[in-house]
Scaffold this active site. Structure first.
Site, PDB file in Angstrom:
ATOM      1  N   LYS A  90      -9.454 -53.626 -18.076  1.00 53.23           N
ATOM      2  CA  LYS A  90      -9.856 -53.711 -16.858  1.00 53.23           C
ATOM      3  C   LYS A  90     -10.613 -52.754 -16.085  1.00 53.23           C
ATOM      4  O   LYS A  90     -11.437 -52.943 -15.170  1.00 53.23           O
ATOM      5  CB  LYS A  90      -8.601 -54.297 -15.988  1.00 53.23           C
ATOM      6  CG  LYS A  90      -7.901 -55.765 -16.307  1.00 53.23           C
ATOM      7  CD  LYS A  90      -6.809 -56.071 -15.347  1.00 53.23           C
ATOM      8  CE  LYS A  90      -6.430 -57.469 -15.821  1.00 53.23           C
ATOM      9  NZ  LYS A  90      -5.339 -57.923 -15.159  1.00 53.23           N
ATOM     10  N   ASN A 105     -11.311 -57.881 -13.501  1.00 53.45           N
ATOM     11  CA  ASN A 105     -10.818 -58.975 -14.538  1.00 53.45           C
ATOM     12  C   ASN A 105     -11.697 -59.995 -14.759  1.00 53.45           C
ATOM     13  O   ASN A 105     -11.324 -60.987 -15.475  1.00 53.45           O
ATOM     14  CB  ASN A 105      -9.455 -59.652 -14.095  1.00 53.45           C
ATOM     15  CG  ASN A 105      -9.348 -60.477 -12.955  1.00 53.45           C
ATOM     16  OD1 ASN A 105     -10.046 -60.264 -11.924  1.00 53.45           O
ATOM     17  ND2 ASN A 105      -8.414 -61.375 -13.092  1.00 53.45           N
ATOM     18  N   ASP A 139      -7.052 -60.957  -9.665  1.00 51.22           N
ATOM     19  CA  ASP A 139      -5.863 -60.899  -9.661  1.00 51.22           C
ATOM     20  C   ASP A 139      -5.044 -60.692  -8.226  1.00 51.22           C
ATOM     21  O   ASP A 139      -4.032 -61.031  -7.930  1.00 51.22           O
ATOM     22  CB  ASP A 139      -5.263 -59.451 -10.486  1.00 51.22           C
ATOM     23  CG  ASP A 139      -5.606 -59.569 -11.864  1.00 51.22           C
ATOM     24  OD1 ASP A 139      -5.275 -60.766 -12.449  1.00 51.22           O
ATOM     25  OD2 ASP A 139      -5.913 -58.727 -12.550  1.00 51.22           O
TER      26      ASP A 139
END
Length: 336
Positions: free
Chosen positions: A57, A78, A93
Site C-alpha cells: 500500500k 489501496n 480503506d
C-alpha cells in the site's frame, strides 16, 4: 488483467467474490505479486484498475502520477486507476472503516482509542479516528517511532482506553490463534473492531464477546465498503450504500459454516445439498483445521463452541428445514 487485486499472499481473499457481486458482467482477478516482481508489474501498467493490499500500500506510491487528498493524508494507497498510461492513487480503506464504525452506531467523539499496528491500513483508520473526534489516540506497533509505543507501555499507562482497533494480521486465517492484545488489561473497553475478515470471528473478537463487550466486529463490512468505493473509482459510477449490507450478508451466507451438533448424517447431507455447501464429519486429527474452513456443513459431536463458532454458526439437533431457517436467521442477525 483488466481489474483485480495485487498483494503478496492472497489465498484468504474475498475480494473477487465481493467485486463481482457489485456489478454485472464484470471480471475481477486475484494476482499474487512477489516483492521482486512488483517493480516490473507496476512499470508495465497492464491493467485498467487494481486494488492493492499487504504489503504494497505504500510501496506503490512512487509509481503514481497523482494521489487524491485522502491517500496523500494517509500516506497509503489501496486503489489505482490507469488513465491513458498514467496511474492515479486513492485510499478507500478510510471509507470502508468509517462505514463500519458508523453502521454499528459507535461514536468516537471524546473517546480514548487504542490502534494496534501502524501499517497502511492503520494509517487510514487513524485518519478516521481523528476525523470522528476522538480525544486521544494511542498507537502500538513492533516498530517504535514518532508517537508509536509498545503494547507493554499501553498495558502500563493506557488501560483506560474506550475502544480498541486491530489493524495487524494477528489472528488472520490460517493462523487464527494469534492475538495482538490482552483485553483483560482494559477494563473500560466498550467496543472493539478488527480489520481481519477471515475468520468471521477472530481470537480478538471472541475474547471481547467472552468479556461481555457488545460491539465486537470483524472487517468484512469494511472490506465490502472499501470495495464498493474502489469500484466507483474503477468505473466512474455511483453505487448506493445499501448495497454494502446486502453483499455483506450474501458473503456471510456463502462462506459461513453450518456447524451441526447431535444431528444425523442424512439430515446433514440434506442441509449441505440445499445450501450448496460441502459436508464434512469433523475428526479429532484435523478438527481445528476443518473448523476454520469456509462454506462447509460440519457435523460434530463436540461442544467446543469457541473453535466451532470461529467461522460458522452452531445449530443443535433439528430437522433440515429448521436448520436452514435458523442458519439464515443467524446470518441476518450476525453483528447487529
Amino acid at each position: 488483467m483488466e481489474y483485480g487485486l495485487i498483494g503478496e499472499h492472497l489465498g484468504h481473499s474475498y475480494s473477487k467474490l465481493i467485486q463481482e457481486k457489485l456489478l454485472d458482467n464484470y471480471t475481477y482477478e486475484i494476482q499474487e505479486v512477489s516483492k521482486e516482481d512488483l517493480d516490473s508489474f507496476m512499470k508495465k501498467r497492464e491493467f485498467k484498475a487494481i486494488n492493492v493490499t499487504i504489503p504494497y500500500k505504500q510501496a506503490v506510491i512512487p509509481y503514481l502520477e497523482e494521489m487524491d487528498q485522502a491517500a496523500r493524508k494517509i500516506g497509503a494507497v489501496n486503489t489505482i486507476v490507469n488513465r491513458n498510461g498514467k496511474l492515479y492513487g486513492y485510499n478507500t480503506d478510510y471509507y470502508g472503516f468509517r462505514y463500519m464504525v458508523e453502521t454499528h452506531g459507535i461514536s468516537l467523539k471524546g473517546k480514548k482509542i487504542l490502534v494496534l499496528g501502524n501499517g497502511g491500513a492503520s494509517q487510514a483508520i487513524q485518519a478516521v479516528v481523528h476525523d470522528l473526534g476522538a480525544c486521544e489516540m494511542i498507537i502500538t506497533d513492533l516498530l517504535l517511532k514518532d508517537n508509536v509505543i509498545s503494547i507493554e507501555e499501553a498495558y502500563k499507562n493506557h488501560t483506560d482506553v474506550n475502544i480498541i482497533i486491530n489493524t495487524t494480521p494477528m489472528g488472520m486465517y490460517p493462523k487464527v490463534h494469534g492475538i495482538a492484545v490482552d483485553l483483560s488489561k482494559f477494563k473500560k473497553c466498550e467496543a472493539v473492531f478488527d480489520c481481519i475478515y477471515n475468520p468471521q470471528d477472530t481470537e480478538f473478537t471472541l475474547q471481547a464477546k467472552e468479556r461481555g463487550i457488545k460491539v465486537a466486529v470483524t472487517g468484512l463490512e469494511m472490506l465490502v465498503g472499501q470495495a464498493k468505493r474502489a469500484l466507483e473509482f474503477f468505473k466512474n459510477i455511483e453505487i448506493e450504500d445499501k448495497q454494502i449490507d446486502r453483499i455483506y450478508r450474501e458473503i456471510l451466507f456463502e462462506t459461513s459454516n453450518v456447524v451441526l451438533v447431535d444431528v444425523n448424517m442424512d439430515t446433514a447431507l440434506q442441509v449441505a445439498r440445499e445450501l450448496k455447501k460441502e459436508c464434512i464429519v469433523l475428526d479429532s486429527e484435523n478438527y481445528e483445521e476443518q473448523a476454520i474452513s469456509s462454506n462447509k456443513v460440519l457435523l460434530s459431536s463436540s461442544q467446543d463452541k469457541k473453535t466451532l463458532s470461529r467461522n460458522g454458526f452452531i445449530i443443535q439437533s433439528k430437522n433440515a428445514d429448521e436448520i436452514i431457517c435458523e442458519f439464515k436467521l443467524k446470518v441476518n442477525q450476525f453483528n447487529k
